[in-house]
Every structure is written in C-alpha cells, then in structure tokens.
Design a protein around this motif. Sequence first.
Motif, PDB file in Angstrom:
ATOM      1  N   GLN A 111       9.134  45.780 -13.116  1.00 37.76           N
ATOM      2  CA  GLN A 111       9.762  46.710 -13.947  1.00 37.76           C
ATOM      3  C   GLN A 111       8.685  47.140 -15.142  1.00 37.76           C
ATOM      4  OE1 GLN A 111      13.148  47.759 -14.095  1.00 37.76           O
ATOM      5  NE2 GLN A 111      12.788  49.070 -15.378  1.00 37.76           N
ATOM      6  N   ARG A 112       8.063  48.335 -15.049  1.00 38.18           N
ATOM      7  CA  ARG A 112       6.906  48.617 -15.946  1.00 38.18           C
ATOM      8  C   ARG A 112       7.287  50.022 -16.274  1.00 38.18           C
ATOM      9  NH1 ARG A 112       3.964  44.474 -17.777  1.00 38.18           N
ATOM     10  NH2 ARG A 112       3.749  42.961 -15.948  1.00 38.18           N
ATOM     11  N   GLU A 113       7.559  50.432 -17.522  1.00 35.35           N
ATOM     12  CA  GLU A 113       7.710  51.721 -18.221  1.00 35.35           C
ATOM     13  C   GLU A 113       8.846  52.456 -17.582  1.00 35.35           C
ATOM     14  OE1 GLU A 113       4.103  53.452 -18.825  1.00 35.35           O
ATOM     15  OE2 GLU A 113       3.237  51.797 -20.038  1.00 35.35           O
ATOM     16  N   ASN A 114       8.358  53.646 -16.623  1.00 33.30           N
ATOM     17  CA  ASN A 114       9.247  54.513 -16.153  1.00 33.30           C
ATOM     18  C   ASN A 114       9.592  54.243 -14.749  1.00 33.30           C
ATOM     19  OD1 ASN A 114       9.453  55.994 -18.632  1.00 33.30           O
ATOM     20  ND2 ASN A 114       7.749  56.966 -18.406  1.00 33.30           N
ATOM     21  N   GLN A 115       9.097  53.014 -13.906  1.00 31.40           N
ATOM     22  CA  GLN A 115       9.254  52.989 -12.610  1.00 31.40           C
ATOM     23  C   GLN A 115       9.474  51.691 -12.308  1.00 31.40           C
ATOM     24  OE1 GLN A 115       6.332  54.756 -10.228  1.00 31.40           O
ATOM     25  NE2 GLN A 115       7.538  55.144  -8.655  1.00 31.40           N
ATOM     26  N   ALA A 116      10.012  51.256 -11.126  1.00 32.27           N
ATOM     27  CA  ALA A 116      10.559  49.931 -10.763  1.00 32.27           C
ATOM     28  C   ALA A 116      10.303  49.787  -9.272  1.00 32.27           C
ATOM     29  CB  ALA A 116      12.047  49.508 -11.123  1.00 32.27           C
ATOM     30  N   LEU A 117       9.989  48.679  -8.862  1.00 34.86           N
ATOM     31  CA  LEU A 117       9.790  48.503  -7.354  1.00 34.86           C
ATOM     32  C   LEU A 117      10.424  46.934  -7.035  1.00 34.86           C
ATOM     33  CD1 LEU A 117       7.953  48.788  -4.770  1.00 34.86           C
ATOM     34  CD2 LEU A 117       6.345  47.016  -5.904  1.00 34.86           C
ATOM     35  N   LEU A 118      11.219  46.930  -5.862  1.00 37.26           N
ATOM     36  CA  LEU A 118      11.742  45.957  -5.197  1.00 37.26           C
ATOM     37  C   LEU A 118      10.967  45.654  -4.020  1.00 37.26           C
ATOM     38  CD1 LEU A 118      13.665  43.526  -4.693  1.00 37.26           C
ATOM     39  CD2 LEU A 118      15.278  45.359  -4.042  1.00 37.26           C
ATOM     40  N   ALA A 119      10.386  44.287  -3.670  1.00 40.40           N
ATOM     41  CA  ALA A 119       9.915  43.992  -2.442  1.00 40.40           C
ATOM     42  C   ALA A 119      10.494  42.960  -1.838  1.00 40.40           C
ATOM     43  CB  ALA A 119       8.310  43.937  -2.460  1.00 40.40           C
ATOM     44  N   VAL A 120      11.084  42.737  -0.884  1.00 39.46           N
ATOM     45  CA  VAL A 120      11.800  41.618  -0.138  1.00 39.46           C
ATOM     46  C   VAL A 120      10.974  40.782   0.940  1.00 39.46           C
ATOM     47  CG1 VAL A 120      13.755  40.709   0.789  1.00 39.46           C
ATOM     48  CG2 VAL A 120      14.061  42.658  -0.640  1.00 39.46           C
ATOM     49  N   TYR A 121      10.573  39.679   0.727  1.00 36.79           N
ATOM     50  CA  TYR A 121       9.741  38.893   1.526  1.00 36.79           C
ATOM     51  C   TYR A 121      10.606  37.893   2.457  1.00 36.79           C
ATOM     52  CZ  TYR A 121       6.097  41.068  -1.409  1.00 36.79           C
ATOM     53  OH  TYR A 121       5.540  41.801  -2.130  1.00 36.79           O
ATOM     54  N   GLU A 122      11.565  37.318   1.897  1.00 37.33           N
ATOM     55  CA  GLU A 122      12.603  36.722   2.898  1.00 37.33           C
ATOM     56  C   GLU A 122      13.953  36.814   2.428  1.00 37.33           C
ATOM     57  OE1 GLU A 122      11.777  32.430   2.174  1.00 37.33           O
ATOM     58  OE2 GLU A 122       9.542  32.808   2.553  1.00 37.33           O
ATOM     59  N   GLY A 123      14.733  36.985   3.645  1.00 41.99           N
ATOM     60  CA  GLY A 123      16.162  37.321   3.315  1.00 41.99           C
ATOM     61  C   GLY A 123      16.543  38.575   3.030  1.00 41.99           C
ATOM     62  N   ALA A 124      17.540  38.935   2.104  1.00 38.77           N
ATOM     63  CA  ALA A 124      17.708  40.359   2.039  1.00 38.77           C
ATOM     64  C   ALA A 124      18.213  40.368   0.578  1.00 38.77           C
ATOM     65  CB  ALA A 124      18.643  40.918   2.838  1.00 38.77           C
ATOM     66  N   VAL A 125      18.079  41.873  -0.319  1.00 39.74           N
ATOM     67  CA  VAL A 125      18.466  42.023  -1.543  1.00 39.74           C
ATOM     68  C   VAL A 125      19.619  43.140  -1.612  1.00 39.74           C
ATOM     69  CG1 VAL A 125      17.835  42.564  -4.032  1.00 39.74           C
ATOM     70  CG2 VAL A 125      16.676  40.801  -2.544  1.00 39.74           C
ATOM     71  N   ASN A 126      20.629  43.236  -2.254  1.00 35.12           N
ATOM     72  CA  ASN A 126      21.287  44.247  -2.391  1.00 35.12           C
ATOM     73  C   ASN A 126      20.880  44.821  -3.711  1.00 35.12           C
ATOM     74  OD1 ASN A 126      23.269  44.921  -0.451  1.00 35.12           O
ATOM     75  ND2 ASN A 126      24.454  42.981  -1.014  1.00 35.12           N
ATOM     76  N   ILE A 127      20.607  46.338  -3.948  1.00 34.67           N
ATOM     77  CA  ILE A 127      20.336  47.082  -5.100  1.00 34.67           C
ATOM     78  C   ILE A 127      21.570  47.708  -5.328  1.00 34.67           C
ATOM     79  CG2 ILE A 127      19.187  48.796  -6.087  1.00 34.67           C
ATOM     80  CD1 ILE A 127      16.819  48.419  -4.307  1.00 34.67           C
ATOM     81  N   ILE A 128      22.159  47.379  -6.543  1.00 35.06           N
ATOM     82  CA  ILE A 128      23.672  47.782  -6.905  1.00 35.06           C
ATOM     83  C   ILE A 128      23.259  48.670  -8.080  1.00 35.06           C
ATOM     84  CG2 ILE A 128      25.729  47.283  -7.897  1.00 35.06           C
ATOM     85  CD1 ILE A 128      25.438  44.339  -6.709  1.00 35.06           C
ATOM     86  N   ARG A 129      23.545  49.922  -8.125  1.00 34.58           N
ATOM     87  CA  ARG A 129      23.274  50.827  -9.127  1.00 34.58           C
ATOM     88  C   ARG A 129      24.455  51.730  -9.884  1.00 34.58           C
ATOM     89  NH1 ARG A 129      17.841  54.405  -8.370  1.00 34.58           N
ATOM     90  NH2 ARG A 129      17.965  54.065 -10.484  1.00 34.58           N
ATOM     91  N   GLN A 130      25.528  50.918 -10.004  1.00 29.92           N
ATOM     92  CA  GLN A 130      26.844  51.496 -10.624  1.00 29.92           C
ATOM     93  C   GLN A 130      27.083  52.797  -9.834  1.00 29.92           C
ATOM     94  OE1 GLN A 130      28.158  49.453 -12.472  1.00 29.92           O
ATOM     95  NE2 GLN A 130      26.077  48.195 -12.536  1.00 29.92           N
ATOM     96  N   ASP A 131      27.461  53.765 -10.485  1.00 29.74           N
ATOM     97  CA  ASP A 131      27.870  55.076  -9.774  1.00 29.74           C
ATOM     98  C   ASP A 131      27.044  56.090  -9.561  1.00 29.74           C
ATOM     99  OD1 ASP A 131      30.725  54.053 -10.254  1.00 29.74           O
ATOM    100  OD2 ASP A 131      30.557  55.056 -12.410  1.00 29.74           O
ATOM    101  N   ARG A 132      25.587  56.041  -9.834  1.00 29.46           N
ATOM    102  CA  ARG A 132      24.893  56.761  -9.518  1.00 29.46           C
ATOM    103  C   ARG A 132      24.281  56.906  -8.192  1.00 29.46           C
ATOM    104  NH1 ARG A 132      20.540  55.185 -14.326  1.00 29.46           N
ATOM    105  NH2 ARG A 132      21.542  53.107 -13.440  1.00 29.46           N
ATOM    106  N   PHE A 133      24.256  55.589  -7.349  1.00 31.59           N
ATOM    107  CA  PHE A 133      23.930  55.524  -6.086  1.00 31.59           C
ATOM    108  C   PHE A 133      24.591  54.571  -5.430  1.00 31.59           C
ATOM    109  CE2 PHE A 133      20.190  56.969  -8.760  1.00 31.59           C
ATOM    110  CZ  PHE A 133      19.804  58.016  -7.701  1.00 31.59           C
ATOM    111  N   PRO A 134      24.891  54.569  -4.059  1.00 31.24           N
ATOM    112  CA  PRO A 134      25.610  53.553  -3.367  1.00 31.24           C
ATOM    113  C   PRO A 134      24.719  52.443  -3.237  1.00 31.24           C
ATOM    114  CG  PRO A 134      24.861  55.258  -1.874  1.00 31.24           C
ATOM    115  CD  PRO A 134      24.488  55.825  -3.334  1.00 31.24           C
ATOM    116  N   THR A 135      25.229  51.246  -3.204  1.00 29.80           N
ATOM    117  CA  THR A 135      24.810  50.032  -2.750  1.00 29.80           C
ATOM    118  C   THR A 135      23.807  50.045  -1.720  1.00 29.80           C
ATOM    119  OG1 THR A 135      26.556  48.757  -3.796  1.00 29.80           O
ATOM    120  CG2 THR A 135      25.020  47.540  -2.429  1.00 29.80           C
TER     121      THR A 135
END
Length: 322
Positions: free
Chosen positions: A191-215
Amino acid sequence: MTEAIQIEQKIALEAIEWYLSLSERDDDHVLRQQWQEWLEADSSHQIAWSRIEQVNNELSSLSSPLSRGVTHQSLNKAAKSRRHFLQSLAGVAIISGGSWAFLKNDMFLAPLMADYHTGIAETRQVTLVDGTQVQMNANTAFSVDYSEQQRYLTLLAGDVLITTAKENRPFLLKTPWADMQPLGTRFYVKQRENQALLAVYEGAVNIIRQDRFPTLLIKAGHQISFAADQSGSVVPAREEALAWQQHMLIADNMALADVLTELENYHHGWLRCDPTIATRRVSGTYPLMDVEQVLRALSATLQIELVYRTRYWIMLRPKQTV
C-alpha cells in the motif's frame, strides 16, 4: 486545502523523526549538521519543521497543571518508546484544546502511532498473539484489533507479508481502499501512495471493496493491482516482489521513477528524476541497503547524471553534453 495537508506524509514523518533524534542527542554536532542539510534541501522541509516547532511552542506554554505534567513526561528522554512519546503528545493536544490536532487528524502521525511500524531502511518480523506472522518492509505501519469474535489488522502504509494462523475467529486486513479476507493463506499487500498490490502465495484472499466493486477472490499464484477507483487484471504472482526480505530490489523492465520510489524507502531524503527520463526502463538486481551504489549503477547504465543539492536531496537528470 491547508498548508499542513499539502505537505507529503513522508516529509512530515521525516520532520518528526528529526525532532525526536535531536531531542535524544542534543549534543551531537554531526547529527545537527545533517538535520540542517535536510532542512535546507527543500522549502517543504522547512514548512514541516515549522509545524513541529509550533507544536513544541504550544506545549511549552500550556497553563494547565495536568497538561504540564503530561508534557514533562512526554518530553522526558527516558520515555520507553517513540510510540509512547507520540501518544502522550497527542494526549496533551486533546487535554489542552490546542490546535495541534491537525497533525493527528491528517494522518501525519498515524504510522508512528500504530501498534507496529518500521522506519526508513528498517524491516521487521512480528508474531502476533494468535501465531500470525507479519513481515514488514521499510516505512510500514499497521495496528491490531483482536477480540473474542474477530481478528482485525489495519494497514496504514507500506508492505506486509502475512502468514495467518489457523483458528475459528475470522481474520480481516483493512486498507484505505479495500478489505482483505484471507482464507488460510500466505499473502502480500503493498500500500504505497496512489496504488496497492495484493499477491497470494498460499490459500486465497477475498478483496472486499464495499459498493464500488464486487467481491473478488484471488487464488494462490495470482496477484492484482488496484487504486481508489479502479482495479487491474489478475496476473501470475511474482516472487520478486518479496526481494526486500533479502534487502534487494529486483527490477524487471521497471520505469526509473518507480525504481526511485522503491529506493526512497531506504534513503533519508528525496530522490527525484527529470520528467524526460522518468519512463526509462530499468532491469537488474540492486542492494537496497546501499542506495548510493544503486544510483551510481543507474547513472552508468542509463547515461544520466546525479545532481546533489545535499546528500539527502538527489536529482537524476540526462547527462549534459559539452
């Protein structure tokens, strides 16, 4: 917009770090000279420093006995930690009703007041009470909120590699733009300034962004970049993103401006480049703990020159022809 808000958070935090260092080592003439060079490197440094002095002056003039007592305790060099110092100082602002609240409200102090934080060129590994492991890159801060029902982490800034402990309580990582809900996993969030990154190496991760985007479910071996109002495509996860754990930067066709952004987390001061060379591509492996060496290597390979206003303020520009 106020002048305080216009100051970059990084500069505000640098000013606070300088203030604390000078308070702890007021007889260190070398440190004071280095601070003077930092102060003169840019007008925004002077603005940030004036805000720190304003706070100090307000605290020195407090009339309430209770406020004076807390102030004395806060400024005592024997304070147990910088976080304790800052929390006490914030308490004084509330008690006194002073105008210092803008610092806290504008998130200038939030990273340093977090439960865990790292400074410039500092990495750290933390094991939480449930066994969850968090590896922190430089300039990173997060807070923890565990209860009998849930486990919440709030990432305020920076990079974390998290290996979650398995138990029944749900785990949630909160960031300014999205919540991450890991499902038995090892994952990396930047999470740096104007951009973020999610990388998953094991399992899985849900990205929850409220009403702007679907999970969105990101599975192991994949990553996604996103910003406040958009999301990128899901692509294969890259282990090179974790090279900072070995204090290295692996650049694979990176823009020069992006390389400098990474290096700034390991450099006390500013690194800037002329806009005409900002998009030049960089590839290679570079030691993060020796930024000067990296800059010299970039200068040689890209045919650019380094302009030092001070040792802390460095500009990269096209090499001048005679």
